[in-house]
Design a protein around this motif. Structure first.
Motif, PDB file in Angstrom:
ATOM      1  N   GLU A  54       0.805  -1.168   0.042  1.00  8.76           N
ATOM      2  CA  GLU A  54       0.225   0.092   0.109  1.00  8.76           C
ATOM      3  C   GLU A  54       0.827   1.233  -0.037  1.00  8.76           C
ATOM      4  OE1 GLU A  54      -3.043   0.128   3.226  1.00  8.76           O
ATOM      5  OE2 GLU A  54      -3.246  -2.306   2.799  1.00  8.76           O
ATOM      6  N   GLU A  55       0.201   2.334  -0.674  1.00  9.86           N
ATOM      7  CA  GLU A  55       1.098   3.457  -0.557  1.00  9.86           C
ATOM      8  C   GLU A  55       1.424   4.072   0.849  1.00  9.86           C
ATOM      9  OE1 GLU A  55      -0.252   6.220  -3.780  1.00  9.86           O
ATOM     10  OE2 GLU A  55      -0.352   4.343  -5.148  1.00  9.86           O
ATOM     11  N   ASP A  56       0.464   4.038   1.564  1.00 10.92           N
ATOM     12  CA  ASP A  56       0.578   4.793   2.829  1.00 10.92           C
ATOM     13  C   ASP A  56       1.219   3.907   4.011  1.00 10.92           C
ATOM     14  OD1 ASP A  56      -1.773   3.175   2.846  1.00 10.92           O
ATOM     15  OD2 ASP A  56      -2.927   4.829   4.028  1.00 10.92           O
ATOM     16  N   TYR A  57       2.067   2.833   3.452  1.00 11.16           N
ATOM     17  CA  TYR A  57       2.361   1.605   4.547  1.00 11.16           C
ATOM     18  C   TYR A  57       3.260   2.389   5.689  1.00 11.16           C
ATOM     19  CZ  TYR A  57       7.023   2.043   2.368  1.00 11.16           C
ATOM     20  OH  TYR A  57       8.396   2.435   1.892  1.00 11.16           O
ATOM     21  N   TYR A  58       4.072   3.501   5.287  1.00  7.25           N
ATOM     22  CA  TYR A  58       4.757   4.359   6.247  1.00  7.25           C
ATOM     23  C   TYR A  58       4.080   4.871   7.222  1.00  7.25           C
ATOM     24  CZ  TYR A  58       8.669   7.052   8.166  1.00  7.25           C
ATOM     25  OH  TYR A  58       9.702   7.516   9.086  1.00  7.25           O
ATOM     26  N   ARG A  59       2.931   5.534   6.695  1.00  7.20           N
ATOM     27  CA  ARG A  59       2.058   6.301   7.881  1.00  7.20           C
ATOM     28  C   ARG A  59       1.247   4.948   8.900  1.00  7.20           C
ATOM     29  NH1 ARG A  59      -3.313   6.692   7.906  1.00  7.20           N
ATOM     30  NH2 ARG A  59      -3.581   5.955   6.007  1.00  7.20           N
ATOM     31  N   LYS A  60       1.035   4.014   8.353  1.00  2.00           N
ATOM     32  CA  LYS A  60       0.139   3.009   9.067  1.00  2.00           C
ATOM     33  C   LYS A  60       1.432   2.430   9.977  1.00  2.00           C
ATOM     34  CE  LYS A  60      -3.146   1.591   5.982  1.00  2.00           C
ATOM     35  NZ  LYS A  60      -4.087   0.392   4.963  1.00  2.00           N
ATOM     36  N   GLU A  63       1.366   4.789  12.922  1.00  5.09           N
ATOM     37  CA  GLU A  63       0.288   4.674  13.731  1.00  5.09           C
ATOM     38  C   GLU A  63       0.452   3.500  14.709  1.00  5.09           C
ATOM     39  OE1 GLU A  63      -2.961   4.751  11.215  1.00  5.09           O
ATOM     40  OE2 GLU A  63      -2.721   6.808  10.621  1.00  5.09           O
TER      41      GLU A  63
END
Length: 97
Positions: A54-60, A63
C-alpha cells in the motif's frame, strides 16, 4: 568353437537401447522431477504475482508505533476480557431472561 564365442560376444545381438534399462530411468527420474518442479514454480510466480504494498504503509507503521507507546490504551481490551474471565461466578451480572 570360435563361431559360438563370437556370437555370444557380438555387440549387435546383446546390446539393447539405453531407454530399455530400468536403472537408467531411476537415475534420470530425480533430475526430471526437479526440472518439472522448477518450471511449475516459475509458472506460479509469473501467473500470481505478489500484491503491491500500500502507498501509505509508512503512515500505518507510525500509527502502530504510536499505539505501542501508550500501553494502557493498546492493552485495554485484552485486560478487560482477562478481568472478566477471572471474575467469580457469583459476582457476574445476572443475564437470565
Amino acid at each position: 568353437m570360435t563361431t559360438t564365442t563370437q556370437q555370444a560376444v557380438s555387440p549387435e545381438k546383446s546390446a539393447a537401447p539405453w531407454w530399455k534399462f530400468g536403472h537408467v530411468w531411476l537415475v534420470l527420474a530425480g533430475p526430471i522431477i526437479v526440472v518439472i518442479a522448477g518450471l511449475t514454480t516459475f509458472w506460479i510466480a509469473v501467473h500470481s504475482p505478489d500484491p503491491v504494498i500500500e502507498e501509505d504503509y509508512y503512515r500505518k507503521g507510525i500509527e502502530i508505533n504510536q499505539t505501542l507507546q501508550n500501553p494502557e490504551k493498546s492493552f485495554a481490551p485484552a485486560l478487560q476480557s482477562r478481568n472478566h474471565a477471572a471474575t467469580p461466578e457469583e459476582a457476574q451480572p445476572n443475564m437470565k431472561p
